[in-house]
Scaffold this active site. Structure first.
Site, PDB file in Angstrom:
ATOM      1  N   ASP A  16       0.863  -1.190   0.000  1.00  0.00           N
ATOM      2  CA  ASP A  16       0.000   0.000   0.000  1.00  0.00           C
ATOM      3  C   ASP A  16       0.894   1.233   0.000  1.00  0.00           C
ATOM      4  O   ASP A  16       1.193   1.797   1.046  1.00  0.00           O
ATOM      5  CB  ASP A  16      -0.884  -0.043   1.256  1.00  0.00           C
ATOM      6  CG  ASP A  16      -2.075   0.897   1.169  1.00  0.00           C
ATOM      7  OD1 ASP A  16      -2.335   1.442   0.084  1.00  0.00           O
ATOM      8  OD2 ASP A  16      -2.756   1.082   2.194  1.00  0.00           O
ATOM      9  N   GLU A  89      -6.676   5.102  -8.868  1.00  0.00           N
ATOM     10  CA  GLU A  89      -7.961   5.636  -8.408  1.00  0.00           C
ATOM     11  C   GLU A  89      -8.549   6.691  -9.332  1.00  0.00           C
ATOM     12  O   GLU A  89      -7.849   7.577  -9.826  1.00  0.00           O
ATOM     13  CB  GLU A  89      -7.755   6.251  -7.009  1.00  0.00           C
ATOM     14  CG  GLU A  89      -9.036   6.530  -6.284  1.00  0.00           C
ATOM     15  CD  GLU A  89      -8.949   6.162  -4.809  1.00  0.00           C
ATOM     16  OE1 GLU A  89      -9.873   6.544  -4.078  1.00  0.00           O
ATOM     17  OE2 GLU A  89      -8.004   5.479  -4.390  1.00  0.00           O
ATOM     18  N   LYS A 125      -9.699   1.943  -9.144  1.00  0.00           N
ATOM     19  CA  LYS A 125     -10.235   2.129  -7.790  1.00  0.00           C
ATOM     20  C   LYS A 125     -11.355   3.159  -7.812  1.00  0.00           C
ATOM     21  O   LYS A 125     -11.194   4.258  -8.342  1.00  0.00           O
ATOM     22  CB  LYS A 125      -9.133   2.625  -6.849  1.00  0.00           C
ATOM     23  CG  LYS A 125      -8.443   1.540  -6.083  1.00  0.00           C
ATOM     24  CD  LYS A 125      -7.351   2.107  -5.222  1.00  0.00           C
ATOM     25  CE  LYS A 125      -7.673   2.028  -3.762  1.00  0.00           C
ATOM     26  NZ  LYS A 125      -6.508   2.369  -2.930  1.00  0.00           N
ATOM     27  N   THR A 149     -13.247   0.833  -3.193  1.00  0.00           N
ATOM     28  CA  THR A 149     -12.527   1.284  -2.008  1.00  0.00           C
ATOM     29  C   THR A 149     -13.451   2.075  -1.081  1.00  0.00           C
ATOM     30  O   THR A 149     -14.632   2.261  -1.383  1.00  0.00           O
ATOM     31  CB  THR A 149     -11.299   2.108  -2.447  1.00  0.00           C
ATOM     32  OG1 THR A 149     -10.490   2.406  -1.306  1.00  0.00           O
ATOM     33  CG2 THR A 149     -11.684   3.401  -3.140  1.00  0.00           C
ATOM     34  N   PHE A 171     -11.918  -1.332   4.806  1.00  0.00           N
ATOM     35  CA  PHE A 171     -10.925  -0.533   5.534  1.00  0.00           C
ATOM     36  C   PHE A 171     -10.911  -0.877   7.030  1.00  0.00           C
ATOM     37  O   PHE A 171     -11.626  -0.264   7.822  1.00  0.00           O
ATOM     38  CB  PHE A 171     -11.225   0.953   5.341  1.00  0.00           C
ATOM     39  CG  PHE A 171     -10.638   1.549   4.092  1.00  0.00           C
ATOM     40  CD1 PHE A 171     -10.621   0.847   2.901  1.00  0.00           C
ATOM     41  CD2 PHE A 171     -10.101   2.830   4.104  1.00  0.00           C
ATOM     42  CE1 PHE A 171     -10.085   1.385   1.741  1.00  0.00           C
ATOM     43  CE2 PHE A 171      -9.558   3.380   2.949  1.00  0.00           C
ATOM     44  CZ  PHE A 171      -9.550   2.661   1.764  1.00  0.00           C
TER      45      PHE A 171
END
Length: 315
Positions: A16, A89, A125, A149, A171
């Site tokens: 990440d 993203e 994303k 996400t 998350f």
């Protein structure tokens, strides 16, 4: 064997980070980025030239296009160092606009393809709003794979499974943050650790639902606050882990047991769950934590996208 190597036996480890110089050290399969990670990276001296070069090359173009080109530039650098996929993203400011999300996603894929990157090595994303999930459903039908996400609730996960998205990123750490903040001084860290962690429990419920009902969407736990959250989810399809926590796992020799298992999930007695739009919105609204964290996450990613644009304008 260290815990990182042990974890890799039954979970795909994903880095990440936007800091691709750190990748080789941990040998992850995949990598994920977001606007906040890219913003952090371009403010480091070793990455500043990537920003300068991209802006100079495409000066005069729409800012959104230049940003997408910068994100793809980072993505290509990352893909040169890993065997798997990179997640890139869509601008979080489009989180409630299905058609604009689709258009932006298609452009990102075209930019990758122009660099010779195969479509299967990129995950787009998108925030797991109703509009984002619908955009992902349409993109998947076009062969563009997605990573949903800012996912905090079971309802979001169910809707993503129905949409046949490739992958979701629940998350863990942000769920933990919310419950810890709500509890205030009464929070008992030891009692709420490991399998009692609310973020861990959320991912476990989603994983069990998917495996029980044969939903092929991949589950990738994300946003970890400590190694205990990671080891409690050993066996999850994928876990995306920040470099500092990867280093802690690599430095630890303690035994690591598998915690999530598809056969165990299939043996559970679970009710089927489905949502239409109204049902989804009501279920999300009923979950105060998920509602607040989703809104907060979109605001934060949008704010970092604006800061990135300001850096591009100044370059």
């Amino acid at each position: 064997m260290n815990q990182l190597d042990a974890l890799k036996q039954f979970t795909t480890v994903v880095a990440d980070t936007g800091d691709f110089h750190q990748l080789a050290q941990f040998r992850p399969q995949d990598a994920t980025t977001n606007p906040s990670l890219i913003l952090k990276a371009v403010q480091k001296s070793e990455y500043a030239p990537l920003l300068q070069d991209t802006v100079q090359q495409w000066r005069g173009r729409d800012l959104g296009e230049i940003m997408d080109r910068l994100l793809v530039r980072f993505g290509c650098e990352i893909l040169s160092l890993i065997p798997g996929r990179v997640s890139t993203e869509v601008d979080a400011r489009l989180s409630f606009d299905t058609s604009a999300t689709i258009t932006r996603a298609e452009r990102i894929i075209e930019l990758y393809q122009a660099q010779g990157v195969h479509i299967d090595r990129v995950l787009i994303k998108i925030a797991a709003t109703w509009e984002g999930i619908e955009a992902a459903r349409q993109l998947e039908q076009r062969g563009i794979h997605t990573n949903l996400t800012l996912l905090f609730s079971f309802a979001q996960a169910v809707a993503c499974g129905q949409a046949k998205v490739q992958l979701i990123s629940p998350f863990v750490g942000r769920i933990y943050d919310w419950y810890k903040k709500q509890a205030g001084s009464s929070w008992d860290e030891a009692a709420m650790a490991g399998t009692n962690d609310p973020g861990v429990q959320s991912v476990r419920a989603i994983y069990n639902h998917y495996k029980h009902f044969g939903i092929p969407t991949e589950v990738m736990g994300a946003s970890f606050r400590n190694v205990g959250q990671i080891t409690a989810l050993a066996g999850c399809d994928l876990l995306t882990i920040a470099p500092d926590l990867l280093a802690q796992l690599a430095a630890t020799e303690a035994p690591l047991q598998r915690q999530l298992d598809p056969d165990s999930a299939r043996a559970l007695d679970l009710p089927p769950v489905n949502y239409d739009e109204a049902g989804f919105r009501y279920a999300l609204n009923a979950d105060a934590m998920a509602t607040e964290k989703l809104a907060e996450g979109i605001r934060a990613f949008a704010a970092d996208a604006i800061k990135l644009e300001q850096l591009m304008l100044a370059a």
